[in-house]
Motif scaffolding. Structure first.
Motif: not given
Lengths: 260, 260
Positions: A177-200
């Motif tokens: 929540a605090r990182f988002k308030e500061r407009e900083l990126a918070v990346y989750g890691s997910a096993l499903n291909p619906a998530a974003k390719d980490y190289r992008t």
């Protein structure tokens, strides 16, 4: 001051043993570290030690660099065995004070931050702290359900990296929540291909990556709160990556602004 | 056929136990695998099994997918304990025949290959095989001084990936020489910044990466024979990366032509 202790029933020995447990950490606000690699790094980092415990040989070998201000206790092989978490102990330990004063808050944290969400295995946790250190991250946040940073097996696997970067016990929901308030990126890691390719993803100077449990992955409600969830594409037949390896691949992909 | 065995002194039980050791592997040209994850993957991959061993419960639970052509042995908890490498065994094992006929040679190998040079820790080896699988590599070569692919702790850490990609015991000097004759890249991994930054290498379709010993790194004479040695830049204070994490970072940097 150097004192000699030979009885495993000695009150100090019992207290030191207690300092390898969660209850002991809470009661005495201190924890025990083991092995010269870790003890030496703690001394070099100027951490608040209240005792250095070792065999005659170990205290003699490292005598030149042991700080005079810290009490030394020469102990027998039996006591070493009692205190040690390893099968073949080196025979050197130290008691480190837990100081909460220097804790970094999510309102002020800068650089790369690794957030651990219910990571269970102490070896994996230690490896990730060591990798975060090597990747130039500022610190690691131990969320709920993650083994404590004072757990002897976690301490051993960190190999001294806990004295190079900040380790914080925290509420991950709060950090996100605090990182988002500061407009900083918070990346989750997910096993499903619906998530974003980490190289992008384009690396930034301050951001957080969350790693989840070895079997279950990240907590669903945290996963829903991230800026984006990253996926490492893997081959069809393989089931998953070890969480420590996955964390390494992600951290080294995103660390281009973090190295010295 | 299903046979029941209750005595830990049974000749078969003793042989199965022997199949967890190097001598047993050589004598019988077979090895023991443990746990449903691994046994199930071996069955699915059509590996040559000569026996499936389990508790009544395990044999019943998985009965539907156990191949009829393989003898089944129902064993007691005491026997399970004798055969197991873990503290809390699942109670299912299989005997796999070592077949050298399908071995890939360095003259013909294609795709990504991970070469292990004196890697000591079975957990690290298993993790690297699992990562190679996930990264789309074709196989892993176990060089001299590296724990055997049939070591129970290596088997456990591979989590079935040994049945998805090729594992070969080989002479790394020979692999390097043959790859170089074929004008294929062979990358060493070195801890010194004199080596090439791993991010500057252009991925190709067939290549090899060598990982060395946890403490000493790669053997000097192999390091001298590589096409290039790669270095992962790390932060000043950190000492090194865990070899499994380093292998993961390198493999996922170079695998862009390897995934399905």
């Amino acid at each position: 001051m150097r004192e000699k202790i030979t009885s495993t029933q000695n009150a100090r020995v019992k207290r030191w043993q207690h300092l390898t447990t969660k209850k002991g950490h809470q009661k005495y606000q201190a924890y025990l570290i083991e092995g010269w690699h870790t003890v030496g790094d703690a001394i070099q980092a100027g951490r608040p030690l209240t005792a250095i415990i070792g065999t005659h040989e170990q205290l003699t070998n490292h005598g030149a660099v042991l700080p005079d201000s810290v009490d030394q206790f020469e102990v027998s092989a039996d006591i070493v065995k009692k205190l040690s978490d390893t099968v073949t102990p080196q025979g050197i330990f130290a008691v480190v004070t837990i100081s909460e004063t220097a804790t970094v808050t999510p309102e002020k944290a800068t650089g790369g931050w690794l957030l651990l969400d219910h990571v269970a295995d102490p070896g994996n946790i230690g490896t990730m702290v060591r990798t975060a250190d090597a990747a130039g991250f500022s610190g690691v946040v131990f969320g709920h359900g993650t083994s404590s940073q004072y757990n002897p097996k976690v301490i051993r696997a960190m190999q001294g990296s806990q004295f190079h970067i900040s380790l914080v016990a925290g509420d991950l929901g709060d950090w996100i929540a605090r990182f988002k308030e500061r407009e900083l990126a918070v990346y989750g890691s997910a096993l499903n291909p619906a998530a974003k390719d980490y190289r992008t993803v384009s690396p930034t100077t301050t951001f957080a990556i969350i790693m989840g449990n070895e079997g279950q992955g990240m907590t669903a409600d945290l996963l829903a709160e991230t800026t984006a969830n990253l996926y490492i594409p893997i081959k069809g037949q393989a089931e998953s990556l070890n969480v420590g390896v996955a964390a390494g691949v992600l951290m080294f992909q995103l660390n281009s602004h973090l190295l010295d």
